[in-house]
Design a protein around this motif. Structure first.
Motif, PDB file in Angstrom:
ATOM      1  N   PRO A   1       0.794  -1.240   0.000  1.00 25.77           N
ATOM      2  CA  PRO A   1       0.000   0.000   0.000  1.00 25.77           C
ATOM      3  C   PRO A   1       0.823   1.285   0.000  1.00 25.77           C
ATOM      4  O   PRO A   1       0.399   2.287  -0.572  1.00 25.77           O
ATOM      5  N   THR A   2       2.029   1.257   0.612  1.00 27.85           N
ATOM      6  CA  THR A   2       2.793   2.517   0.686  1.00 27.85           C
ATOM      7  C   THR A   2       4.233   2.391   0.180  1.00 27.85           C
ATOM      8  O   THR A   2       4.881   3.411  -0.039  1.00 27.85           O
ATOM      9  N   ASN A   3       4.743   1.174  -0.027  1.00 26.15           N
ATOM     10  CA  ASN A   3       6.139   1.036  -0.478  1.00 26.15           C
ATOM     11  C   ASN A   3       6.181   0.399  -1.862  1.00 26.15           C
ATOM     12  O   ASN A   3       6.017  -0.817  -2.001  1.00 26.15           O
ATOM     13  N   GLU A   4       6.416   1.226  -2.882  1.00 25.38           N
ATOM     14  CA  GLU A   4       6.327   0.724  -4.270  1.00 25.38           C
ATOM     15  C   GLU A   4       7.460  -0.238  -4.624  1.00 25.38           C
ATOM     16  O   GLU A   4       7.402  -0.941  -5.630  1.00 25.38           O
ATOM     17  N   LEU A   5       8.474  -0.350  -3.768  1.00 28.56           N
ATOM     18  CA  LEU A   5       9.582  -1.262  -4.086  1.00 28.56           C
ATOM     19  C   LEU A   5       9.162  -2.733  -3.987  1.00 28.56           C
ATOM     20  O   LEU A   5       9.765  -3.613  -4.598  1.00 28.56           O
ATOM     21  N   VAL A   6       8.100  -3.009  -3.209  1.00 27.09           N
ATOM     22  CA  VAL A   6       7.649  -4.408  -3.031  1.00 27.09           C
ATOM     23  C   VAL A   6       7.217  -5.013  -4.363  1.00 27.09           C
ATOM     24  O   VAL A   6       7.476  -6.178  -4.651  1.00 27.09           O
ATOM     25  N   ALA A   7       6.621  -4.194  -5.231  1.00 23.68           N
ATOM     26  CA  ALA A   7       6.161  -4.692  -6.539  1.00 23.68           C
ATOM     27  C   ALA A   7       7.331  -5.233  -7.365  1.00 23.68           C
ATOM     28  O   ALA A   7       7.171  -6.132  -8.193  1.00 23.68           O
ATOM     29  N   GLU A   8       8.556  -4.697  -7.088  1.00 22.49           N
ATOM     30  CA  GLU A   8       9.721  -5.136  -7.865  1.00 22.49           C
ATOM     31  C   GLU A   8      10.148  -6.564  -7.531  1.00 22.49           C
ATOM     32  O   GLU A   8      10.916  -7.181  -8.260  1.00 22.49           O
ATOM     33  N   LEU A   9       9.589  -7.119  -6.453  1.00 18.91           N
ATOM     34  CA  LEU A   9       9.853  -8.539  -6.149  1.00 18.91           C
ATOM     35  C   LEU A   9       9.110  -9.439  -7.135  1.00 18.91           C
ATOM     36  O   LEU A   9       9.371 -10.632  -7.220  1.00 18.91           O
ATOM     37  N   GLU A  10       8.154  -8.826  -7.843  1.00 13.45           N
ATOM     38  CA  GLU A  10       7.350  -9.544  -8.850  1.00 13.45           C
ATOM     39  C   GLU A  10       6.703 -10.813  -8.282  1.00 13.45           C
ATOM     40  O   GLU A  10       6.675 -11.863  -8.921  1.00 13.45           O
ATOM     41  N   LEU A  11       6.178 -10.682  -7.066  1.00 17.33           N
ATOM     42  CA  LEU A  11       5.431 -11.791  -6.463  1.00 17.33           C
ATOM     43  C   LEU A  11       4.001 -11.775  -6.992  1.00 17.33           C
ATOM     44  O   LEU A  11       3.451 -10.707  -7.272  1.00 17.33           O
ATOM     45  N   LYS A  12       3.401 -12.953  -7.142  1.00 15.23           N
ATOM     46  CA  LYS A  12       1.975 -13.051  -7.449  1.00 15.23           C
ATOM     47  C   LYS A  12       1.457 -14.359  -6.866  1.00 15.23           C
ATOM     48  O   LYS A  12       2.250 -15.233  -6.454  1.00 15.23           O
ATOM     49  N   TRP A  13       0.145 -14.528  -6.794  1.00 13.34           N
ATOM     50  CA  TRP A  13      -0.437 -15.772  -6.336  1.00 13.34           C
ATOM     51  C   TRP A  13      -1.776 -15.949  -7.039  1.00 13.34           C
ATOM     52  O   TRP A  13      -2.361 -14.974  -7.508  1.00 13.34           O
ATOM     53  N   TYR A  14      -2.268 -17.182  -7.118  1.00 13.86           N
ATOM     54  CA  TYR A  14      -3.552 -17.422  -7.789  1.00 13.86           C
ATOM     55  C   TYR A  14      -4.701 -17.037  -6.854  1.00 13.86           C
ATOM     56  O   TYR A  14      -4.561 -17.025  -5.629  1.00 13.86           O
ATOM     57  N   ALA A  15      -5.819 -16.718  -7.453  1.00 11.43           N
ATOM     58  CA  ALA A  15      -6.951 -16.181  -6.690  1.00 11.43           C
ATOM     59  C   ALA A  15      -7.651 -17.240  -5.852  1.00 11.43           C
ATOM     60  O   ALA A  15      -8.002 -16.990  -4.690  1.00 11.43           O
TER      61      ALA A  15
END
Ligand code: HEM
Ligand SMILES: N/C(=N/c1cccc(CO[C@@H]2CCNC2)c1)c1cccs1
Length: 362
Positions: free
Chosen positions: A200-214
């Motif tokens: 929510p507040t640290n845009e660097l986390v997106a760079e880990l490129e984590l994802k999961w199925y719904a």
């Protein structure tokens, strides 16, 4: 397998409870018990009506001692797939389940029940632990993907499946009828819903490129109702955020992400007493809950889930039913003592109908 006598005892106990809960008459109960007794005498087994199958599957969820999500037991959608014969029929039923349950993110708890095991026709087996799961590859450079999937990934590769060696490569669904060659099939693109993880507040986390199925869809448990075992009965709910963030991403033997998250937040990893692990865990859990909500995919935090479980306990008490539970599974893996569950005891008695792991069958 049960003997005829044992099977009728199991069947009678189930039908009596089921018909009581469905407010059926004494006369209807007696008629049905005679019918079941006759069928068992003649054939050694018996067939559930759709109503019995549906209510039995819901009772099994209500009796699942390790499940914190039981408040919604009575609202599960039950899909009767006992007519499915070929691997194509079975795969179509599984794809329909995925589409129906996903519901564009507003997840509907659903179960699809294939025919029960019986000597007269070959057993239907789904070899996956869950319908959606990421592959795991052991390479000379280390492990790629989910270490929990290494064994099953090898099975899929041996069957001719070729996945891209990446951290989030979805596995195929593998179905086997009797002793036939297992058949694998990748899930059609349009049915795959995944959530990219951001903070929510640290845009660097997106760079880990984590994802999961719904949608978590458990496909390796056995549903037992009144002595009848359905070993292919995949069921889904929605995730509790801790499952993904405090276990799948955090366990050292899974994706092992805590050090990488701690680095992003510039936490001091030199001393355990800085509680850098705990702080990284909380940031990861906030990111997962935030991302699923932003994507419009159902998810529940462990505090809300515990409150819902409390409501379940209260409703069951109103109906004079004991709540059985496995405390070691019911407490969430983070901040367990902030929930009422931690401060309460639960009797871990096994009641049927229920869901069993294949190595737990009685
Ligand atoms: C609706 C949302 C649901 C939530 C949030 C939920 C949550 C959970 C969680 C967190 C666990 C522990 C999993 C683990 O620690 O690995 C669990 C276990 C379990 N749940 Fe639920 N659940 C839900 C729906 C369901 C449904 C629909 C069923 C079956 C019809 C079900 C049956 C079970 C069973 C059998 C276990 C124990 C699994 C095992 O023994 O390995 N749950 N649930
Ligand atoms: N949220 C869920 N969580 C789980 C429910 C049951 C089992 C599992 C995974 O269990 C694995 C085996 C032991 N821990 C991991 C996860 C649901 C899956 C299907 C319906 S609800």
């Amino acid at each position: 397998m049960f003997s005829k006598e044992e099977l009728f005892i199991e069947a009678k106990q189930f039908v009596e409870t089921c018909y009581y809960e469905l407010a059926k008459s004494e006369q209807e109960l007696k008629r049905r018990l005679n019918e079941v007794h006759e069928e068992i005498e003649q054939t050694g087994t018996y067939h559930h009506t759709y109503e019995e199958l549906s209510h039995g599957a819901k009772m099994a969820w209500r009796n699942s001692n390790k499940c914190i999500g039981r408040l919604f037991w009575d609202s599960m959608h039950v899909r009767d797939a006992r007519h499915a014969e070929t691997t194509s029929d079975i795969l179509d039923e599984l794809f329909d389940h995925i589409h129906y349950a996903t519901n564009a993110g507003k997840i509907r708890p659903t179960i699809t029940i294939f025919r029960a095991n019986h000597p007269s026709h070959p057993e239907i087996k789904i070899l996956n632990h869950q319908l959606f799961r990421y592959a795991g590859f052991e390479t000379e450079y280390g492990i790629i993907g989910d270490p929990a999937s290494i064994e099953f990934t090898k099975v899929c590769l041996d069957l001719g499946w070729q996945g891209i060696r990446s951290d989030f490569q979805l596995l195929p669904i593998v179905v086997q009828i009797g002793e036939e060659e297992p058949r694998w099939c990748t899930i059609p693109e349009h049915l795959i819903e995944e959530v990219d993880i951001e903070h929510p507040t640290n845009e660097l986390v997106a760079e880990l490129e984590l994802k999961w199925y719904a949608v978590p869809i458990i496909s390796d448990m056995v549903l037992e109702i009144g002595g009848i075992r359905y070993s292919a009965a995949p069921f889904n709910g929605w995730y509790m955020g801790t499952e993904i963030a405090a276990r799948n991403f955090a366990d050292p033997f899974r994706y092992d992400m805590l050090r990488r998250v701690a680095k992003i937040f510039q936490l001091n990893q030199e001393r355990e007493s800085s509680l850098w692990r705990d702080e990284a865990l909380i940031e990861l859990n906030k990111a997962v809950l935030y991302s699923y909500k932003k994507a419009g995919v159902s998810i529940v935090d462990h505090h809300t889930a515990a409150k819902q479980f409390k409501t379940f306990e209260e409703k069951e008490a109103q109906l004079n039913r004991d709540v059985t539970g496995d405390w070691t599974w019911l407490i969430p893996p983070i901040s367990p003592a902030t929930t009422h569950i931690f401060h309460q005891q639960y009797e871990n008695r096994i009641v049927t109908p229920n869901y069993f792991r294949k190595d737990e069958l009685r």
